[in-house]
Design a protein around this motif. Structure first.
Motif, short mmCIF file in Angstrom:
data_model
loop_
_atom_site.label_atom_id
_atom_site.label_comp_id
_atom_site.label_asym_id
_atom_site.label_seq_id
_atom_site.Cartn_x
_atom_site.Cartn_y
_atom_site.Cartn_z
N VAL A 108 25.53 -20.60 51.77
CA VAL A 108 25.79 -20.99 53.15
C VAL A 108 24.72 -20.35 54.02
O VAL A 108 24.55 -19.13 53.99
N LEU A 109 24.00 -21.17 54.76
CA LEU A 109 23.00 -20.69 55.70
C LEU A 109 23.60 -20.74 57.08
O LEU A 109 23.89 -21.83 57.60
N ARG A 110 23.85 -19.57 57.65
CA ARG A 110 24.46 -19.47 58.98
C ARG A 110 23.35 -19.30 60.01
O ARG A 110 22.72 -18.26 60.09
N ARG A 111 23.12 -20.36 60.76
CA ARG A 111 22.07 -20.33 61.78
C ARG A 111 22.71 -20.05 63.14
O ARG A 111 23.86 -20.43 63.37
N ARG A 124 23.74 -26.15 63.13
CA ARG A 124 24.97 -26.22 62.35
C ARG A 124 24.82 -25.39 61.08
O ARG A 124 23.72 -25.01 60.70
N LEU A 125 25.95 -25.12 60.43
CA LEU A 125 25.92 -24.45 59.13
C LEU A 125 25.26 -25.38 58.13
O LEU A 125 25.46 -26.60 58.18
N ILE A 147 33.01 -35.03 60.46
CA ILE A 147 32.61 -35.39 59.11
C ILE A 147 31.30 -34.66 58.79
O ILE A 147 30.32 -34.79 59.54
N PRO A 148 31.26 -33.89 57.70
CA PRO A 148 30.01 -33.22 57.31
C PRO A 148 28.90 -34.24 57.06
O PRO A 148 29.15 -35.35 56.59
N ASP A 149 27.69 -33.86 57.39
CA ASP A 149 26.52 -34.72 57.17
C ASP A 149 25.81 -34.27 55.91
O ASP A 149 25.56 -33.07 55.72
N PRO A 173 29.99 -28.04 61.28
CA PRO A 173 30.12 -27.28 62.52
C PRO A 173 30.19 -25.76 62.25
O PRO A 173 30.80 -25.34 61.27
N LYS A 174 29.57 -24.98 63.11
CA LYS A 174 29.60 -23.52 62.97
C LYS A 174 31.02 -22.98 63.02
O LYS A 174 31.31 -21.96 62.40
N SER A 175 31.88 -23.65 63.75
CA SER A 175 33.26 -23.16 63.91
C SER A 175 34.04 -23.17 62.60
O SER A 175 35.10 -22.55 62.51
N TRP A 176 33.54 -23.84 61.59
CA TRP A 176 34.20 -23.90 60.29
C TRP A 176 33.86 -22.71 59.39
O TRP A 176 34.37 -22.59 58.29
#
Length: 96
Positions: free
Chosen positions: A24-27, A33-34, A55-57, A72-75
Motif C-alpha cells: 500500500v502506497l500512502r500518498r 489516492r491510496l 469503486i476502486p480504479d 480513497p485515502k479514507s479507506w
C-alpha cells in the motif's frame, strides 16, 4: 550512495517486484489516492470495494509501473486491517 537513496531504492524494488504480499502506497498530496498492489484474485475489485459507494480504479501496468488499484485515502485504516486478515502481511510505504 546516501542512506535515503538506498532506502528509496529498496522501497521502489518492493513496490515493483513484490507479488505475494500486498503493498500500500500512502500518498499525502491533495487529491492523491491510496495505491494498492496485491496478489491477483478474481474477486479483488469486489473485495476491495467491500460494499462501499466508491469503486476502486484499476491502473494497468505500464513501462516502469506494475498494475495497481487506486482507492480513497479514507479507506486506509480499514483496508490495512482487512489486508492483514486476508494475507497476514502487508507492506506500507508512506512519507515520514
Amino acid at each position: 550512495m546516501s542512506d535515503s537513496s538506498v532506502e528509496r531504492e529498496k522501497l521502489v524494488s518492493i513496490w515493483k517486484n513484490q507479488n505475494s504480499i500486498p503493498c500500500v502506497l500512502r500518498r499525502t498530496g491533495k487529491g492523491e489516492r491510496l495505491r494498492v498492489k496485491m496478489p491477483y484474485s478474481d474477486d479483488n475489485l469486489i473485495w476491495l470495494r467491500n460494499g462501499q459507494h466508491s469503486i476502486p480504479d484499476w491502473i494497468p501496468p505500464s513501462g516502469r509501473n506494475p498494475g495497481y488499484w487506486e482507492l480513497p485515502k479514507s479507506w486506509f485504516n480499514e483496508l490495512i486491517e482487512r489486508l492483514l486478515d486476508r494475507y497476514k502481511n502487508v507492506y506500507i510505504i508512506q512519507p515520514y
